[in-house]
Scaffold this active site. Structure first.
Site, PDB file in Angstrom:
ATOM      1  N   HIS A  72       0.800  -1.229   0.000  1.00 53.80           N
ATOM      2  CA  HIS A  72       0.000   0.000   0.000  1.00 53.80           C
ATOM      3  C   HIS A  72       0.833   1.280   0.000  1.00 53.80           C
ATOM      4  CE1 HIS A  72       0.921  -0.245   4.310  1.00 53.80           C
ATOM      5  NE2 HIS A  72       0.862   1.071   4.256  1.00 53.80           N
TER       6      HIS A  72
HETATM    7  C1  UD1 Z   1      -1.609   5.260   5.317  1.00 52.13           C
HETATM    8  C2  UD1 Z   1      -0.353   5.773   6.019  1.00 52.13           C
HETATM    9  C3  UD1 Z   1       0.628   4.629   6.228  1.00 52.13           C
HETATM   10  C4  UD1 Z   1      -0.053   3.454   6.912  1.00 52.13           C
HETATM   11  C5  UD1 Z   1      -1.279   3.061   6.106  1.00 52.13           C
HETATM   12  C6  UD1 Z   1      -2.027   1.887   6.712  1.00 52.13           C
HETATM   13  C7  UD1 Z   1       0.333   8.096   5.558  1.00 52.13           C
HETATM   14  C8  UD1 Z   1       1.239   8.979   4.798  1.00 52.13           C
HETATM   15  N1  UD1 Z   1       0.321   6.792   5.195  1.00 52.13           N
HETATM   16  O1  UD1 Z   1      -1.252   4.844   4.008  1.00 52.13           O
HETATM   17  O2  UD1 Z   1       1.695   5.088   7.038  1.00 52.13           O
HETATM   18  O3  UD1 Z   1       0.848   2.358   6.994  1.00 52.13           O
HETATM   19  O4  UD1 Z   1      -2.159   4.172   6.012  1.00 52.13           O
HETATM   20  O5  UD1 Z   1      -2.942   1.336   5.790  1.00 52.13           O
HETATM   21  O6  UD1 Z   1      -0.359   8.560   6.461  1.00 52.13           O
HETATM   22  N2  UD1 Z   1      -8.169   4.736   0.112  1.00 52.13           N
HETATM   23  C9  UD1 Z   1      -9.462   4.279  -0.082  1.00 52.13           C
HETATM   24  N3  UD1 Z   1     -10.225   3.967   1.010  1.00 52.13           N
HETATM   25  C10 UD1 Z   1      -9.763   4.118   2.275  1.00 52.13           C
HETATM   26  C11 UD1 Z   1      -8.462   4.613   2.463  1.00 52.13           C
HETATM   27  C12 UD1 Z   1      -7.677   4.907   1.379  1.00 52.13           C
HETATM   28  O7  UD1 Z   1      -9.912   4.115  -1.204  1.00 52.13           O
HETATM   29  O8  UD1 Z   1     -10.501   3.797   3.231  1.00 52.13           O
HETATM   30  C13 UD1 Z   1      -7.306   5.015  -1.060  1.00 52.13           C
HETATM   31  C14 UD1 Z   1      -7.430   6.401  -1.603  1.00 52.13           C
HETATM   32  O9  UD1 Z   1      -7.374   6.325  -2.976  1.00 52.13           O
HETATM   33  C15 UD1 Z   1      -6.169   7.106  -1.091  1.00 52.13           C
HETATM   34  C16 UD1 Z   1      -5.183   5.970  -1.024  1.00 52.13           C
HETATM   35  O10 UD1 Z   1      -5.954   4.815  -0.706  1.00 52.13           O
HETATM   36  O11 UD1 Z   1      -5.757   8.128  -1.911  1.00 52.13           O
HETATM   37  C17 UD1 Z   1      -4.114   6.145   0.007  1.00 52.13           C
HETATM   38  O12 UD1 Z   1      -4.675   6.425   1.279  1.00 52.13           O
HETATM   39  P1  UD1 Z   1      -3.835   7.288   2.328  1.00 52.13           P
HETATM   40  O13 UD1 Z   1      -4.651   7.509   3.532  1.00 52.13           O
HETATM   41  O14 UD1 Z   1      -3.254   8.485   1.667  1.00 52.13           O
HETATM   42  O15 UD1 Z   1      -2.570   6.385   2.680  1.00 52.13           O
HETATM   43  P2  UD1 Z   1      -2.348   4.828   2.850  1.00 52.13           P
HETATM   44  O16 UD1 Z   1      -1.667   4.305   1.628  1.00 52.13           O
HETATM   45  O17 UD1 Z   1      -3.558   4.105   3.311  1.00 52.13           O
END
Ligand code: UD1
Length: 360
Positions: free
Chosen positions: A204
């Site tokens: 991820h």
């Molecule tokens: C985040 C944390 C990471 C942690 C991880 C656990 C940061 C910089 N990163 O990464 O340290 O290990 O969470 O999972 O804070 N998305 C969805 N649904 C959701 C959540 C996310 O569709 O419920 C998608 C969205 O397109 C989003 C992408 O995932 O843009 C990334 O989500 P984001 O919260 O930016 O970071 P993670 O990769 O989840």
């Protein structure tokens, strides 16, 4: 004593689940603030239900956005909550944008910050998580380090007050959960897999998940492993997997939606090997005595590598395939758990309850 716990992403729900009942038993009035960084049911609600985490008192609904915007939006929404609640301490976990946003707001309001999982370092400042860790630690009054290595990292950066080596709540929870698992968990039946025969995979992080070429190289390697692959897909990578035909008939990769915590522990415990870019899973694999291949060049959990239970493969397909087949290490596991990390954290908070504002 009143505390505010700020969570927003999957690993924080897991950590808050361990601390919440101990805070409550100690008479500390804790309220949970959920930033909404993770918002899908299987990325958020399922953890609150399964791990019986108290309902958030505030749900801020921030959602996905670029790094700066997401962090800034969280700060805008956390500030009025802290102004209204005036807690004695703000508790934050790990290294996400939620952690950083809460720490920045609390520090500017002179509210003491308790950072659970302080001092972890990958020494790779291209990772947003590393920036979040460093800044949060330098703003915190209570630095709850999981290991002596983490405490030494803080010392080297000149952070010497308020550091307590308390153990690791995620290790305690993984142990306790694994002990309660049935011998043949339902997920093995669902995937029609036998114990010790498959690779369990998650990806991820921005570094791997936003680099299509690297991601394709990794998926190519997974297809060469010669064993079934269970890929629990974060929503960030699902579209790429679908576009690559992952999970279609004949493909060794089985794609599933993100799993609950207990399902994840069951999937790890019964795997032949774990392949991941997650920090948490590297530790959980080590706790459950499953070899791990980490799809990064650095790790903040260096003891997993030193013990031989984890290896860093980067995104090199040949390295991934050969390291996934390496013999099981015979070295001791890097972590022991006495299940009492949360109690140690809470007793430090209780001892220093007067006068909290002066500590900040
Ligand atoms: C985040 C944390 C990471 C942690 C991880 C656990 C940061 C910089 N990163 O990464 O340290 O290990 O969470 O999972 O804070 N998305 C969805 N649904 C959701 C959540 C996310 O569709 O419920 C998608 C969205 O397109 C989003 C992408 O995932 O843009 C990334 O989500 P984001 O919260 O930016 O970071 P993670 O990769 O989840």
């Amino acid at each position: 004593m009143r505390t505010i716990t700020v969570v927003g992403a999957r690993p924080q729900f897991v950590k808050a689940a361990v601390l919440a009942p101990v805070l409550s038993r100690s008479g500390i009035a804790d309220s949970i603030v959920h930033t909404g960084q993770h918002y899908d049911r299987n990325m958020s609600d399922v953890f609150f239900d399964e791990l019986e985490i108290p309902e958030p008192a505030y749900t801020l609904g921030v959602g996905s956005a670029p790094q700066g915007e997401q962090t800034g939006e969280m700060m805008c929404r956390i500030e009025p909550v802290l102004m209204r609640e005036q807690p004695d301490c703000v508790i934050v976990y790990g290294d996400t944008n939620t952690t950083l946003a809460a720490a920045l707001v609390a520090a500017k309001m002179s509210i003491p910050i308790a950072h659970v999982e302080a001092g972890c370092r990958s020494f790779d400042r291209t990772m947003p998580e590393e920036i979040n860790r460093v800044v949060t630690d330098h703003l915190s009054s209570f630095l709850f380090a999981p290991t002596e290595v983490a405490a030494a990292n803080l010392y080297a950066e000149g952070v010497r007050n308020g550091v307590h080596v308390v153990g690791d709540v995620t290790i305690d929870l993984a142990h306790a959960t694994a002990e309660r698992l049935p011998l043949a968990p339902a997920i093995l039946g669902r995937w029609q897999l036998r114990r010790g025969t498959y690779a369990f995979v998650t990806i991820h992080r921005a570094g791997t998940a936003n680099d299509v070429v690297a991601f394709e190289r990794i998926v190519g390697a997974l297809r060469q492993l010669g064993m079934p692959v269970v890929f629990a897909a974060h929503p960030r990578v699902r579209p790429m997997l679908d576009a690559m035909g992952a999970g279609l008939p004949g493909d060794p990769i089985m794609v599933t939606d993100p799993l609950s915590y207990v399902e994840t522990i069951a999937a790890v415990k019964n795997a032949r090997v774990v392949i991941t870019d997650s920090g948490g899973l590297q530790k959980e694999a080590a706790v459950l005595a499953i070899p791990c291949v980490t799809l990064r060049d650095t790790t903040e959990w260096i003891e997993t590598v030193r013990s031989g239970w984890n290896v860093l493969a980067g995104t090199d397909p040949e390295a991934i395939v050969s390291l996934a087949h390496r013999p099981r290490p015979e070295t001791p596991l890097p972590y022991v758990s006495d299940g009492r990390t949360a109690e140690r954290i809470v007793s430090v908070l209780m001892e220093s309850r007067t006068p909290m504002q002066e500590i900040a």
